[in-house]
Design a protein around this motif. Structure first.
Motif, PDB file in Angstrom:
ATOM      1  N   THR A  13      50.032  77.548  35.447  1.00 33.43           N
ATOM      2  CA  THR A  13      48.591  77.403  35.727  1.00 33.43           C
ATOM      3  C   THR A  13      47.884  78.740  35.932  1.00 33.43           C
ATOM      4  O   THR A  13      47.316  78.994  37.001  1.00 33.43           O
ATOM      5  CB  THR A  13      48.362  76.500  36.947  1.00 33.43           C
ATOM      6  N   LYS A  20      43.837  76.409  30.438  1.00 34.61           N
ATOM      7  CA  LYS A  20      43.039  75.366  31.079  1.00 34.61           C
ATOM      8  C   LYS A  20      42.552  74.358  30.051  1.00 34.61           C
ATOM      9  O   LYS A  20      42.503  73.152  30.316  1.00 34.61           O
ATOM     10  CB  LYS A  20      41.858  75.997  31.820  1.00 34.61           C
ATOM     11  N   SER A  22      44.135  73.537  27.323  1.00 33.35           N
ATOM     12  CA  SER A  22      45.276  72.702  26.948  1.00 33.35           C
ATOM     13  C   SER A  22      45.495  71.583  27.958  1.00 33.35           C
ATOM     14  O   SER A  22      45.840  70.457  27.591  1.00 33.35           O
ATOM     15  CB  SER A  22      46.544  73.552  26.819  1.00 33.35           C
ATOM     16  N   LYS A  23      45.297  71.883  29.226  1.00 35.29           N
ATOM     17  CA  LYS A  23      45.484  70.866  30.268  1.00 35.29           C
ATOM     18  C   LYS A  23      44.363  69.839  30.225  1.00 35.29           C
ATOM     19  O   LYS A  23      44.618  68.631  30.307  1.00 35.29           O
ATOM     20  CB  LYS A  23      45.532  71.529  31.651  1.00 35.29           C
ATOM     21  N   ARG A  24      43.145  70.319  30.075  1.00 35.10           N
ATOM     22  CA  ARG A  24      41.995  69.410  30.082  1.00 35.10           C
ATOM     23  C   ARG A  24      42.018  68.457  28.895  1.00 35.10           C
ATOM     24  O   ARG A  24      41.659  67.282  29.003  1.00 35.10           O
ATOM     25  CB  ARG A  24      40.699  70.227  30.084  1.00 35.10           C
ATOM     26  N   GLU A  26      44.848  67.784  27.126  1.00 36.45           N
ATOM     27  CA  GLU A  26      46.204  67.270  26.934  1.00 36.45           C
ATOM     28  C   GLU A  26      46.726  67.620  25.544  1.00 36.45           C
ATOM     29  O   GLU A  26      47.293  66.791  24.831  1.00 36.45           O
ATOM     30  CB  GLU A  26      46.244  65.753  27.164  1.00 36.45           C
ATOM     31  N   ASP A 102      49.881  71.792  28.893  1.00 37.52           N
ATOM     32  CA  ASP A 102      49.662  71.194  30.209  1.00 37.52           C
ATOM     33  C   ASP A 102      49.240  72.228  31.250  1.00 37.52           C
ATOM     34  O   ASP A 102      49.631  72.159  32.415  1.00 37.52           O
ATOM     35  CB  ASP A 102      50.933  70.471  30.670  1.00 37.52           C
ATOM     36  N   GLY A 103      48.477  73.199  30.817  1.00 38.48           N
ATOM     37  CA  GLY A 103      47.966  74.202  31.740  1.00 38.48           C
ATOM     38  C   GLY A 103      48.875  75.387  31.971  1.00 38.48           C
ATOM     39  O   GLY A 103      48.476  76.363  32.597  1.00 38.48           O
ATOM     40  N   ASP A 104      50.118  75.309  31.480  1.00 40.48           N
ATOM     41  CA  ASP A 104      51.058  76.425  31.615  1.00 40.48           C
ATOM     42  C   ASP A 104      51.046  77.266  30.342  1.00 40.48           C
ATOM     43  O   ASP A 104      50.728  76.773  29.258  1.00 40.48           O
ATOM     44  CB  ASP A 104      52.478  75.928  31.873  1.00 40.48           C
TER      45      ASP A 104
END
Length: 215
Positions: A13, A20, A22-24, A26, A102-104
């Motif tokens: 993160t 960010k 990629s996480k938002r 998915e 996934d935010g990583d």
């Protein structure tokens, strides 16, 4: 000329707009045309493909172009080194691979020497607490990619490392032995049972990586 070291690091993160994103959304992002920022440069950009049509604004803009199932997005760098890529770019280390999921963020990059790699990692650890080293490879490399594994020496305690290093230096692992357990224990001023305990623990930790098993 040194062939350098290829390092793979993972940052959990980070303050990275693409991570960010990629996480938002998915979405896994691994198709990146990147231009990291060097000191004094302005307006450098990174473009990436993502399997989403999410409209964005701010640090990431787009989609700026569509390839059907994937869309092209763009991230403009400001030279502030607030994300790992910009920090890495300040050292002049080329990025070999970039994956945001996934935010990583996982980065594969090349360092010219272990000294440069140490400087990069020191900076990374100060800026990004959630960072871990996944692998370090130094060409020329032997064997298939599957056969090349990263042995994490950081698993060993200081005492385990000292015992293992002393045993190796004194020839304990040679055939015939250069020194026996009694002699090594005397060198370290510990009992033979303590020496054996440290050696077994250290070797087990190393074998876990080599054999890709867990205790």
């Amino acid at each position: 000329m040194s062939s350098g070291i290829r390092a793979t690091v993972k940052v959990e993160t980070p303050e990275c707009p693409i991570a960010k994103f990629s996480k938002r959304t998915e979405t896994t992002i691994n198709q990146v045309s990147t231009s990291v920022v060097r000191p004094g440069e302005d307006g450098s950009t990174t473009e990436f493909l993502a399997g989403t049509d999410t409209e964005v604004d701010g640090a990431v803009t787009g989609p700026v172009f569509s390839y059907g199932e994937t869309n092209l997005y763009r991230r403009t760098h400001d030279g502030g080194e607030e994300c790992p890529c910009e920090c890495l770019g300040s050292f002049g280390c080329p990025v070999h691979r970039y994956v945001a999921e996934d935010g990583d963020l996982t980065l594969v990059f090349h360092a010219a020497s272990f000294e440069q790699l140490q400087a990069v990692m020191d900076e990374f650890r100060e800026r990004f607490p959630g960072i871990s080293v996944q692998s370090l490879l130094q060409p020329p490399l032997r064997g298939t990619p599957e056969e090349r594994v990263f042995v994490n020496r950081g698993k060993l305690t200081d005492r385990q490392y000292e015992v293992l290093q002393t045993a190796y230096r004194m020839g304990y692992f040679e055939r015939p032995k250069g020194a026996n357990a009694t002699e090594i224990a005397a060198e370290l001023d510990i009992t033979q049972s303590t020496l054996t305990e440290h050696l077994v623990a250290a070797q087990r930790k190393i074998f876990e990586d080599v054999l890709e098993t867990e205790a």
